[in-house]
Scaffold this motif. Structure first.
Motif, PDB file in Angstrom:
ATOM      1  N   VAL A   1      44.694  71.153  18.715  1.00 58.85           N
ATOM      2  CA  VAL A   1      43.280  70.890  18.953  1.00 58.85           C
ATOM      3  C   VAL A   1      42.587  72.220  19.178  1.00 58.85           C
ATOM      4  CG1 VAL A   1      41.572  69.887  20.526  1.00 58.85           C
ATOM      5  CG2 VAL A   1      43.595  68.570  19.878  1.00 58.85           C
ATOM      6  N   TYR A   2      41.579  72.481  18.365  1.00 56.96           N
ATOM      7  CA  TYR A   2      40.752  73.674  18.495  1.00 56.96           C
ATOM      8  C   TYR A   2      39.475  73.316  19.245  1.00 56.96           C
ATOM      9  CZ  TYR A   2      43.522  75.925  14.750  1.00 56.96           C
ATOM     10  OH  TYR A   2      44.514  76.480  13.991  1.00 56.96           O
ATOM     11  N   CYS A   3      38.937  74.298  19.981  1.00 59.57           N
ATOM     12  CA  CYS A   3      37.704  74.064  20.736  1.00 59.57           C
ATOM     13  C   CYS A   3      36.884  75.339  20.797  1.00 59.57           C
ATOM     14  CB  CYS A   3      38.055  73.586  22.146  1.00 59.57           C
ATOM     15  SG  CYS A   3      36.628  73.363  23.220  1.00 59.57           S
ATOM     16  N   ASP A   4      35.584  75.226  20.515  1.00 60.11           N
ATOM     17  CA  ASP A   4      34.685  76.371  20.630  1.00 60.11           C
ATOM     18  C   ASP A   4      33.283  75.838  20.916  1.00 60.11           C
ATOM     19  OD1 ASP A   4      35.175  79.541  19.597  1.00 60.11           O
ATOM     20  OD2 ASP A   4      33.098  78.919  19.847  1.00 60.11           O
ATOM     21  N   ASN A   5      32.409  76.735  21.441  1.00 61.76           N
ATOM     22  CA  ASN A   5      31.046  76.303  21.758  1.00 61.76           C
ATOM     23  C   ASN A   5      30.012  76.869  20.796  1.00 61.76           C
ATOM     24  OD1 ASN A   5      30.938  78.985  22.552  1.00 61.76           O
ATOM     25  ND2 ASN A   5      29.813  78.592  24.439  1.00 61.76           N
ATOM     26  N   ASP A   6      30.449  77.643  19.772  1.00 62.47           N
ATOM     27  CA  ASP A   6      29.485  78.191  18.815  1.00 62.47           C
ATOM     28  C   ASP A   6      29.364  77.251  17.624  1.00 62.47           C
ATOM     29  OD1 ASP A   6      27.839  79.609  17.200  1.00 62.47           O
ATOM     30  OD2 ASP A   6      29.086  81.379  17.024  1.00 62.47           O
ATOM     31  N   PRO A   7      28.162  76.740  17.329  1.00 62.43           N
ATOM     32  CA  PRO A   7      28.007  75.805  16.211  1.00 62.43           C
ATOM     33  C   PRO A   7      28.462  76.361  14.870  1.00 62.43           C
ATOM     34  CG  PRO A   7      26.052  75.771  17.589  1.00 62.43           C
ATOM     35  CD  PRO A   7      26.901  76.911  18.083  1.00 62.43           C
ATOM     36  N   ILE A   8      28.455  77.691  14.703  1.00 66.40           N
ATOM     37  CA  ILE A   8      28.893  78.228  13.415  1.00 66.40           C
ATOM     38  C   ILE A   8      30.381  77.970  13.198  1.00 66.40           C
ATOM     39  CG2 ILE A   8      29.524  80.590  14.070  1.00 66.40           C
ATOM     40  CD1 ILE A   8      28.044  81.537  11.552  1.00 66.40           C
ATOM     41  N   VAL A   9      31.144  77.876  14.286  1.00 66.07           N
ATOM     42  CA  VAL A   9      32.561  77.519  14.151  1.00 66.07           C
ATOM     43  C   VAL A   9      32.685  76.091  13.642  1.00 66.07           C
ATOM     44  CG1 VAL A   9      34.786  77.382  15.320  1.00 66.07           C
ATOM     45  CG2 VAL A   9      33.123  79.126  16.009  1.00 66.07           C
TER      46      VAL A   9
ATOM     47  N   GLN B   1      33.729  70.422  19.598  1.00 63.08           N
ATOM     48  CA  GLN B   1      32.590  71.277  19.921  1.00 63.08           C
ATOM     49  C   GLN B   1      32.350  71.141  21.423  1.00 63.08           C
ATOM     50  OE1 GLN B   1      31.054  73.258  17.821  1.00 63.08           O
ATOM     51  NE2 GLN B   1      29.280  73.911  18.996  1.00 63.08           N
ATOM     52  N   ALA B   2      32.843  72.112  22.197  1.00 60.35           N
ATOM     53  CA  ALA B   2      32.736  72.032  23.650  1.00 60.35           C
ATOM     54  C   ALA B   2      32.900  73.423  24.244  1.00 60.35           C
ATOM     55  CB  ALA B   2      33.790  71.078  24.219  1.00 60.35           C
ATOM     56  N   ASP B   3      32.477  73.554  25.488  1.00 59.01           N
ATOM     57  CA  ASP B   3      32.506  74.832  26.183  1.00 59.01           C
ATOM     58  C   ASP B   3      33.608  74.828  27.229  1.00 59.01           C
ATOM     59  OD1 ASP B   3      31.668  76.883  28.310  1.00 59.01           O
ATOM     60  OD2 ASP B   3      30.154  77.230  26.756  1.00 59.01           O
ATOM     61  N   VAL B   4      34.284  75.960  27.409  1.00 58.73           N
ATOM     62  CA  VAL B   4      35.361  76.038  28.385  1.00 58.73           C
ATOM     63  C   VAL B   4      34.853  75.715  29.788  1.00 58.73           C
ATOM     64  CG1 VAL B   4      35.046  78.511  28.850  1.00 58.73           C
ATOM     65  CG2 VAL B   4      37.298  77.460  29.170  1.00 58.73           C
ATOM     66  N   ARG B   5      33.545  75.870  30.022  1.00 61.12           N
ATOM     67  CA  ARG B   5      32.982  75.555  31.334  1.00 61.12           C
ATOM     68  C   ARG B   5      32.875  74.046  31.574  1.00 61.12           C
ATOM     69  NH1 ARG B   5      30.600  79.700  28.922  1.00 61.12           N
ATOM     70  NH2 ARG B   5      30.457  81.714  29.977  1.00 61.12           N
ATOM     71  N   ASP B   6      33.257  73.254  30.575  1.00 56.58           N
ATOM     72  CA  ASP B   6      33.270  71.791  30.708  1.00 56.58           C
ATOM     73  C   ASP B   6      34.681  71.286  30.428  1.00 56.58           C
ATOM     74  OD1 ASP B   6      32.695  69.125  30.907  1.00 56.58           O
ATOM     75  OD2 ASP B   6      31.267  69.062  29.242  1.00 56.58           O
ATOM     76  N   PRO B   7      35.634  71.603  31.324  1.00 51.31           N
ATOM     77  CA  PRO B   7      37.030  71.244  31.053  1.00 51.31           C
ATOM     78  C   PRO B   7      37.269  69.754  30.931  1.00 51.31           C
ATOM     79  CG  PRO B   7      36.765  71.987  33.321  1.00 51.31           C
ATOM     80  CD  PRO B   7      35.478  72.291  32.620  1.00 51.31           C
ATOM     81  N   ASP B   8      36.464  68.933  31.625  1.00 59.51           N
ATOM     82  CA  ASP B   8      36.666  67.482  31.536  1.00 59.51           C
ATOM     83  C   ASP B   8      36.426  66.987  30.113  1.00 59.51           C
ATOM     84  OD1 ASP B   8      37.271  67.382  34.217  1.00 59.51           O
ATOM     85  OD2 ASP B   8      35.263  66.769  34.836  1.00 59.51           O
ATOM     86  N   ALA B   9      35.377  67.501  29.464  1.00 60.37           N
ATOM     87  CA  ALA B   9      35.093  67.107  28.079  1.00 60.37           C
ATOM     88  C   ALA B   9      36.210  67.556  27.152  1.00 60.37           C
ATOM     89  CB  ALA B   9      33.755  67.692  27.635  1.00 60.37           C
ATOM     90  N   ILE B  10      36.749  68.740  27.406  1.00 56.70           N
ATOM     91  CA  ILE B  10      37.835  69.249  26.566  1.00 56.70           C
ATOM     92  C   ILE B  10      39.080  68.383  26.725  1.00 56.70           C
ATOM     93  CG2 ILE B  10      39.411  71.186  26.219  1.00 56.70           C
ATOM     94  CD1 ILE B  10      37.101  73.049  26.985  1.00 56.70           C
ATOM     95  N   VAL B  11      39.422  68.092  27.965  1.00 55.92           N
ATOM     96  CA  VAL B  11      40.612  67.266  28.216  1.00 55.92           C
ATOM     97  C   VAL B  11      40.459  65.885  27.595  1.00 55.92           C
ATOM     98  CG1 VAL B  11      41.932  66.094  30.023  1.00 55.92           C
ATOM     99  CG2 VAL B  11      41.319  68.510  30.291  1.00 55.92           C
ATOM    100  N   ASP B  12      39.300  65.269  27.774  1.00 51.67           N
ATOM    101  CA  ASP B  12      39.079  63.938  27.214  1.00 51.67           C
ATOM    102  C   ASP B  12      39.208  63.954  25.695  1.00 51.67           C
ATOM    103  OD1 ASP B  12      38.660  62.961  29.732  1.00 51.67           O
ATOM    104  OD2 ASP B  12      36.471  62.904  29.594  1.00 51.67           O
ATOM    105  N   GLY B  13      38.633  64.956  25.048  1.00 46.01           N
ATOM    106  CA  GLY B  13      38.720  65.038  23.598  1.00 46.01           C
ATOM    107  C   GLY B  13      40.123  65.352  23.116  1.00 46.01           C
ATOM    108  N   ALA B  14      40.807  66.267  23.817  1.00 44.62           N
ATOM    109  CA  ALA B  14      42.147  66.671  23.394  1.00 44.62           C
ATOM    110  C   ALA B  14      43.144  65.536  23.511  1.00 44.62           C
ATOM    111  CB  ALA B  14      42.606  67.871  24.215  1.00 44.62           C
ATOM    112  N   LYS B  15      42.947  64.666  24.509  1.00 44.67           N
ATOM    113  CA  LYS B  15      43.887  63.569  24.713  1.00 44.67           C
ATOM    114  C   LYS B  15      43.871  62.552  23.570  1.00 44.67           C
ATOM    115  CE  LYS B  15      44.426  63.557  29.745  1.00 44.67           C
ATOM    116  NZ  LYS B  15      44.175  62.849  31.014  1.00 44.67           N
ATOM    117  N   LYS B  16      42.842  62.616  22.725  1.00 42.42           N
ATOM    118  CA  LYS B  16      42.804  61.727  21.568  1.00 42.42           C
ATOM    119  C   LYS B  16      43.749  62.183  20.462  1.00 42.42           C
ATOM    120  CE  LYS B  16      37.988  60.525  22.528  1.00 42.42           C
ATOM    121  NZ  LYS B  16      36.570  60.615  22.058  1.00 42.42           N
ATOM    122  N   VAL B  17      44.217  63.421  20.564  1.00 38.70           N
ATOM    123  CA  VAL B  17      45.092  63.991  19.531  1.00 38.70           C
ATOM    124  C   VAL B  17      46.444  64.406  20.109  1.00 38.70           C
ATOM    125  CG1 VAL B  17      45.312  65.824  17.792  1.00 38.70           C
ATOM    126  CG2 VAL B  17      43.069  64.827  18.281  1.00 38.70           C
TER     127      VAL B  17
END
Length: 267
Positions: free
Chosen positions: A100-108, A128-144
């Motif tokens: 699972v990849y994660c970045d906050n820049d829309p160009i990515v 598409q998420a920011d490291v300052r929002d770890p809950d969103a990252i964890v929730d999204g990553a758990k789908k994969v």
């Protein structure tokens, strides 16, 4: 990738992911990124080499982790795709690896298709998420990813853009708390230990355009690994971490690259 917001790219100020792309010789950046990149080069001409050294560390650390049984990777601060990407390195060793990849820049996000070319046996996804929002990252990553099995958390050349005031240590602890025994943290970080005057100037130039640069000492970097078992050879300047697992970076000499890298394992 479903349900992502429309892509809106702010070209009025530089962004670290696009500056990094410029350092690596990429084309997915804007004049504002090049302008700031050239100002950084004026302070230290080794900046492009430093970018390549960080990239090479990621390749070697991913290779080491895959060779040692890790099959899941969460890469935060992915950056604009530059081959080989993390999933390509991992899946060459373990075709069933899931990333699972994660970045906050829309160009990515605009180039995320390059990050999703998984082997049939494995899987890749982009958040598409920011490291300052770890809950969103964890929730999204758990789908994969299966968080009951070891996960390698990759934070390469990222946290020097997150200040202590923004809770850099807390963010890492929050992410690691979700990961089971056997999971690993792979990380690089820029430092002012070797170039204090140039680093102070870089901090001020980036601050003027709204970019945080939180350089940390070797001791401060090592604290991110508190409670983890450091993989030998421990905290090193990045190009000295298992150099046998990759090729030397063009332009790299025996001088100190101003940064640190390490891999730690959660007991």
């Amino acid at each position: 990738m479903t349900g992502q917001p429309p892509i809106e790219i702010d070209t009025s100020k530089p962004h670290p992911a696009r500056m990094y792309d410029w350092y690596l010789g990429g084309k997915d950046n804007y004049p504002v990124d090049e302008e700031m990149g050239r100002q950084m080069l004026a302070l230290d001409p080794r900046v492009p080499v430093m970018a390549r050294v960080n990239r090479a560390f990621m390749h070697r650390a991913t290779r080491w982790l895959a060779q040692n049984g890790v099959r899941q990777f969460l890469d935060i601060g992915t950056g604009i795709p530059t081959e080989p990407n993390l999933h390509q390195v991992a899946q060459r060793i373990a075709p069933d690896a899931r990333i699972v990849y994660c970045d906050n820049d829309p160009i990515v996000l605009a180039h995320a298709a390059a990050l999703l070319r998984s082997t049939p046996e494995g899987a890749t996804e982009y958040l598409q998420a920011d490291v300052r929002d770890p809950d969103a990252i964890v929730d999204g990553a758990k789908k994969v990813l299966n968080f009951s099995r070891p996960v390698a958390l990759s934070l390469v050349a990222l946290l020097h853009f997150v200040s202590d005031e923004d809770g850099a240590r807390t963010l890492v602890d929050r992410l690691l708390a979700e990961l089971p025994s056997g999971s690993c943290l792979m990380m690089t970080h820029a430092t002012a230990d070797f170039t204090p005057e140039e680093s102070a100037a870089a901090i001020e130039k980036l601050k003027a355009v709204g970019v945080t640069l939180a350089l940390r000492s070797r001791e401060e970097f090592a604290r991110f690994f508190d409670g983890l078992e450091l993989v030998e050879p421990g905290v090193q300047v990045p190009h000295q971490w298992h150099p046998e697992l990759g090729e030397p970076v063009p332009g790299q000499d025996d001088g100190v690259v101003p940064g640190y890298g390490a891999v730690g394992r959660k007991a």
